[in-house]
Design a protein around this motif. Structure first.
Motif, PDB file in Angstrom:
ATOM      1  N   PRO A  90     -41.912 -18.810 -21.658  1.00 36.82           N
ATOM      2  CA  PRO A  90     -40.368 -18.601 -21.100  1.00 36.82           C
ATOM      3  C   PRO A  90     -39.358 -19.938 -21.688  1.00 36.82           C
ATOM      4  N   ALA A  91     -39.874 -20.716 -22.087  1.00 38.61           N
ATOM      5  CA  ALA A  91     -39.443 -21.660 -22.781  1.00 38.61           C
ATOM      6  C   ALA A  91     -38.180 -20.925 -23.859  1.00 38.61           C
ATOM      7  N   MET A  92     -38.936 -20.756 -24.605  1.00 39.69           N
ATOM      8  CA  MET A  92     -38.236 -19.828 -25.718  1.00 39.69           C
ATOM      9  C   MET A  92     -37.148 -18.920 -25.553  1.00 39.69           C
ATOM     10  N   PHE A  93     -37.775 -18.909 -24.431  1.00 39.55           N
ATOM     11  CA  PHE A  93     -36.418 -16.901 -23.955  1.00 39.55           C
ATOM     12  C   PHE A  93     -35.345 -18.098 -23.362  1.00 39.55           C
ATOM     13  N   ALA A 113     -39.689 -13.375 -17.474  1.00 47.66           N
ATOM     14  CA  ALA A 113     -38.808 -14.286 -18.615  1.00 47.66           C
ATOM     15  C   ALA A 113     -38.011 -13.519 -19.568  1.00 47.66           C
ATOM     16  N   CYS A 114     -39.079 -11.878 -19.760  1.00 43.81           N
ATOM     17  CA  CYS A 114     -38.405 -11.325 -20.256  1.00 43.81           C
ATOM     18  C   CYS A 114     -37.243 -10.859 -19.333  1.00 43.81           C
ATOM     19  N   LYS A 115     -36.906  -9.929 -18.269  1.00 47.09           N
ATOM     20  CA  LYS A 115     -36.216  -9.599 -17.225  1.00 47.09           C
ATOM     21  C   LYS A 115     -34.984 -10.488 -17.299  1.00 47.09           C
ATOM     22  N   ASN A 116     -35.544 -11.572 -16.263  1.00 49.04           N
ATOM     23  CA  ASN A 116     -34.547 -12.712 -16.170  1.00 49.04           C
ATOM     24  C   ASN A 116     -33.371 -13.032 -17.336  1.00 49.04           C
ATOM     25  N   GLU A 117     -34.993 -13.656 -18.764  1.00 50.94           N
ATOM     26  CA  GLU A 117     -33.527 -14.344 -19.964  1.00 50.94           C
ATOM     27  C   GLU A 117     -32.774 -12.979 -20.768  1.00 50.94           C
ATOM     28  N   LYS A 118     -33.329 -11.300 -19.869  1.00 46.70           N
ATOM     29  CA  LYS A 118     -33.099 -10.032 -21.677  1.00 46.70           C
ATOM     30  C   LYS A 118     -33.291 -10.681 -22.169  1.00 46.70           C
ATOM     31  N   ALA A 119     -34.821 -10.244 -22.582  1.00 47.10           N
ATOM     32  CA  ALA A 119     -35.329 -10.849 -24.077  1.00 47.10           C
ATOM     33  C   ALA A 119     -36.243  -9.875 -23.735  1.00 47.10           C
ATOM     34  N   ILE A 120     -36.938  -9.126 -25.023  1.00 48.93           N
ATOM     35  CA  ILE A 120     -37.963  -8.639 -24.632  1.00 48.93           C
ATOM     36  C   ILE A 120     -39.169  -8.642 -26.358  1.00 48.93           C
ATOM     37  N   CYS A 121     -40.345  -8.056 -25.162  1.00 45.20           N
ATOM     38  CA  CYS A 121     -41.585  -8.173 -26.052  1.00 45.20           C
ATOM     39  C   CYS A 121     -41.959  -7.043 -26.703  1.00 45.20           C
ATOM     40  N   PHE A 122     -42.425  -7.243 -28.069  1.00 48.57           N
ATOM     41  CA  PHE A 122     -43.066  -5.909 -29.262  1.00 48.57           C
ATOM     42  C   PHE A 122     -43.884  -6.389 -29.674  1.00 48.57           C
ATOM     43  N   SER A 123     -45.484  -5.203 -29.763  1.00 48.80           N
ATOM     44  CA  SER A 123     -46.290  -4.797 -30.501  1.00 48.80           C
ATOM     45  C   SER A 123     -45.932  -4.598 -31.608  1.00 48.80           C
ATOM     46  N   ALA A 124     -46.313  -5.283 -33.293  1.00 48.08           N
ATOM     47  CA  ALA A 124     -47.215  -4.717 -34.508  1.00 48.08           C
ATOM     48  C   ALA A 124     -48.723  -4.452 -33.293  1.00 48.08           C
ATOM     49  N   ILE A 125     -48.620  -3.716 -34.492  1.00 51.52           N
ATOM     50  CA  ILE A 125     -50.738  -3.379 -34.262  1.00 51.52           C
ATOM     51  C   ILE A 125     -51.240  -4.000 -36.050  1.00 51.52           C
ATOM     52  N   GLY A 126     -52.622  -4.152 -35.012  1.00 52.63           N
ATOM     53  CA  GLY A 126     -53.802  -5.776 -35.850  1.00 52.63           C
ATOM     54  C   GLY A 126     -54.440  -4.075 -36.561  1.00 52.63           C
ATOM     55  N   GLY A 127     -54.551  -4.913 -37.349  1.00 55.53           N
ATOM     56  CA  GLY A 127     -55.234  -3.996 -38.337  1.00 55.53           C
ATOM     57  C   GLY A 127     -54.869  -3.599 -40.021  1.00 55.53           C
ATOM     58  N   LEU A 128     -53.135  -3.250 -39.749  1.00 52.00           N
ATOM     59  CA  LEU A 128     -52.434  -2.922 -40.497  1.00 52.00           C
ATOM     60  C   LEU A 128     -51.760  -4.609 -41.182  1.00 52.00           C
TER      61      LEU A 128
END
Length: 186
Positions: A90-93, A113-128
């Motif tokens: 949240p502080a980083m956003f 925090a994504c909603k309040n700060e207009k930020a986004i969380c992505f996921s990358a697939i582990g094992g790749l």
């Protein structure tokens, strides 16, 4: 769900155009930072000090790459468990980071925090990790070299594959998919 190609750094328009479930291919610069670097970031925020690099509108990838073999730009690189960064996100956003990449679910405070700060969380697939390292065109330690594998690195990526898991509209891919699955098994 869309397939989207995005140039970094992110703009607010980019963030608001993305939705949970979108497949995104990142092009440009992203930064690698894990627990130890985030702890230092937070200490700097609390002391009203500048960060060693400008992360506004940038994406942070939670990873610890292995050393490169001869001829490689970077060794294997894969996402680490994102929830370990929940106390800092949240502080980083709030500071201005627009996106993060990790794996696994996040806390409610991060989703808010994504909603309040207009930020986004992505996921990358582990094992790749080998596939992801092939998408890195350049890598350079830019801060906290003393942290070794947890030093902050600037990566230049081409078509780096991620999924939107939490968007700036309050949507949660994990909840969406669980709801679909529950309908199937009833």
């Amino acid at each position: 769900m869309a397939k989207v190609y995005i140039e970094t750094p992110l703009t607010s328009k980019d963030v608001l155009s993305l939705h949970a479930g979108d497949e995104v291919f990142l092009n440009g610069v992203i930064y690698v930072a894990r627990d130890a670097a985030h702890k230092r970031f937070l200490e700097r925020f609390e002391n009203n000090e500048q960060l060693p690099i400008n992360l506004r509108n940038q994406i942070i990838f939670y990873a610890g790459p292995t050393p490169p073999k001869p001829g490689q730009v970077i060794g294997s690189i894969a996402p680490t468990t994102a929830s370990r960064m929940d106390p800092y996100t949240p502080a980083m956003f709030e500071y201005g980071v627009k996106g993060v990449i990790g794996k696994g679910p996040r806390s409610q405070s991060v989703k808010d925090a994504c909603k309040n700060e207009k930020a986004i969380c992505f996921s990358a697939i582990g094992g790749l990790s080998a596939l992801l390292s092939d998408k890195v065109q350049a890598a350079e330690v830019v801060a906290y070299e003393d942290l070794g594998p947890e030093a902050i690195r600037e990566l230049v990526v081409k078509d780096f594959p991620v999924l939107v898991v939490y968007d700036a509209h309050g949507k949660d891919l994990y909840e969406q998919e669980i709801a679909k699955y529950r309908k199937l098994v009833r």
